[in-house]
Design an enzyme around this catalytic site. Structure first.
Site, mmCIF file in Angstrom:
data_model
loop_
_atom_site.group_PDB
_atom_site.id
_atom_site.type_symbol
_atom_site.label_atom_id
_atom_site.label_comp_id
_atom_site.label_asym_id
_atom_site.label_seq_id
_atom_site.Cartn_x
_atom_site.Cartn_y
_atom_site.Cartn_z
ATOM 1 N N ASP A 76 47.384 50.239 42.594
ATOM 2 C CA ASP A 76 47.056 49.048 43.359
ATOM 3 C C ASP A 76 46.032 49.248 44.562
ATOM 4 O O ASP A 76 46.106 50.322 45.243
ATOM 5 C CB ASP A 76 48.007 48.435 43.791
ATOM 6 C CG ASP A 76 47.659 47.012 44.496
ATOM 7 O OD1 ASP A 76 48.091 45.983 44.055
ATOM 8 O OD2 ASP A 76 46.757 46.852 45.485
ATOM 9 N N CYS A 124 38.103 37.879 33.738
ATOM 10 C CA CYS A 124 39.140 38.269 34.496
ATOM 11 C C CYS A 124 38.809 39.668 34.671
ATOM 12 O O CYS A 124 38.797 40.686 34.101
ATOM 13 C CB CYS A 124 40.425 38.084 33.508
ATOM 14 S SG CYS A 124 41.730 38.865 34.146
ATOM 15 N N HIS A 158 45.434 39.904 27.762
ATOM 16 C CA HIS A 158 45.534 38.800 28.662
ATOM 17 C C HIS A 158 46.540 37.784 28.480
ATOM 18 O O HIS A 158 46.651 37.251 27.430
ATOM 19 C CB HIS A 158 44.168 37.963 28.579
ATOM 20 C CG HIS A 158 43.986 37.169 29.907
ATOM 21 N ND1 HIS A 158 43.686 37.594 31.270
ATOM 22 C CD2 HIS A 158 44.541 35.830 29.998
ATOM 23 C CE1 HIS A 158 43.962 36.303 31.954
ATOM 24 N NE2 HIS A 158 44.306 35.558 31.319
ATOM 25 N N HIS A 169 50.613 41.067 35.991
ATOM 26 C CA HIS A 169 51.049 42.453 36.323
ATOM 27 C C HIS A 169 52.360 42.423 37.151
ATOM 28 O O HIS A 169 52.705 41.453 37.787
ATOM 29 C CB HIS A 169 50.151 43.034 37.016
ATOM 30 C CG HIS A 169 49.556 41.995 38.231
ATOM 31 N ND1 HIS A 169 48.955 40.897 38.175
ATOM 32 C CD2 HIS A 169 49.921 42.118 39.556
ATOM 33 C CE1 HIS A 169 48.801 40.303 39.422
ATOM 34 N NE2 HIS A 169 49.527 41.254 40.191
ATOM 35 N N CYS A 192 41.271 42.057 32.945
ATOM 36 C CA CYS A 192 40.698 42.164 31.680
ATOM 37 C C CYS A 192 39.484 43.486 31.628
ATOM 38 O O CYS A 192 39.506 44.156 30.630
ATOM 39 C CB CYS A 192 40.356 41.012 30.951
ATOM 40 S SG CYS A 192 41.417 40.099 30.206
HETATM 41 P P1 5GP Z 1 49.150 39.461 42.984
HETATM 42 O O1 5GP Z 1 49.012 39.005 44.464
HETATM 43 O O2 5GP Z 1 48.272 38.712 41.913
HETATM 44 O O3 5GP Z 1 50.663 40.032 42.639
HETATM 45 O O4 5GP Z 1 48.334 41.030 43.393
HETATM 46 C C1 5GP Z 1 47.186 41.388 43.164
HETATM 47 C C2 5GP Z 1 46.970 42.732 43.221
HETATM 48 O O5 5GP Z 1 46.084 43.281 42.525
HETATM 49 C C3 5GP Z 1 46.750 43.038 44.897
HETATM 50 O O6 5GP Z 1 47.885 44.024 45.301
HETATM 51 C C4 5GP Z 1 45.426 43.783 44.881
HETATM 52 O O7 5GP Z 1 45.480 44.893 45.895
HETATM 53 C C5 5GP Z 1 45.371 44.342 43.476
HETATM 54 N N1 5GP Z 1 43.851 44.321 43.162
HETATM 55 C C6 5GP Z 1 43.032 43.298 43.037
HETATM 56 N N2 5GP Z 1 41.935 43.857 42.626
HETATM 57 C C7 5GP Z 1 42.253 45.124 42.269
HETATM 58 C C8 5GP Z 1 41.053 46.028 41.431
HETATM 59 O O8 5GP Z 1 39.911 45.683 41.211
HETATM 60 N N3 5GP Z 1 41.677 47.248 41.444
HETATM 61 C C9 5GP Z 1 43.170 47.366 41.663
HETATM 62 N N4 5GP Z 1 43.313 48.646 41.354
HETATM 63 N N5 5GP Z 1 43.859 46.637 42.315
HETATM 64 C C10 5GP Z 1 43.254 45.284 42.626
HETATM 65 ZN ZN ZN Z 2 43.023 39.328 32.190
#
Ligand code: 5GP
Ligand code: ZN
Length: 137
Positions: A30, A4, A46, A99, A7
């Protein structure tokens, strides 16, 4: 080791721009920054989604969101703030570790949420509500 991504991020195995943490939560920028100040508040332990959160995690997330939201308001002076949280692919979830998005908003920022209301008759509301109340009882 967990596959993950969040994680790994919590464990410090991949880099993140961290802004806040307590026993149960970690907040970080983000990576996509839909608008400046776009923050994610994640649980440390998690849980894939809202259904898997325990009460302590749920309370900790709410406290952290409240605290960080006030700081975003003071710091970025947005016209609004969206609090967004997706559960499941159909809801737009892409990272399956719980999140919450705190997203400063501005008129015309392109972040559109389509809200296709059905406005059903009152009896329908009663029917849906009866099912939910039964589930809560
Ligand atoms: P979801 O669509 O699951 O609510 O949003 C996932 C969010 O995680 C997205 O807005 C994406 O930009 C962010 N994200 C994905 N991978 C990473 C990462 O490795 N680091 C950070 N800081 N944000 C991430
Ligand atoms: Zn996780």
């Amino acid at each position: 080791m967990s596959e993950c991504i969040f994680c790994k991020l919590v464990a410090g195995q991949i880099p993140a721009t961290r802004i806040y943490e307590d026993e149960h939560t970690l907040a970080f920028m983000d990576i996509g920054q839909v608008n400046p100040g776009h923050v994610l508040v994640a649980v440390k332990k998690h849980a894939a989604n809202l259904y898997e959160l325990d009460e302590v995690q749920a309370a900790a997330i709410a406290r952290a969101c409240r605290k960080i939201a006030s700081v975003l308001k003071k710091t970025f002076d947005p016209e609004g703030l969206s609090v967004y949280q997706a559960n499941g692919k159909a809801a737009g979830q892409t990272v399956f570790h719980y999140h919450v998005h705190l997203l400063p908003r501005h008129a015309g920022d392109g972040m559109e949420l389509v809200w296709p209301v059905k406005n059903p008759p009152r009896e329908k509301l009663e029917e849906y509500a009866a099912k939910i109340r039964a589930g809560l009882a």
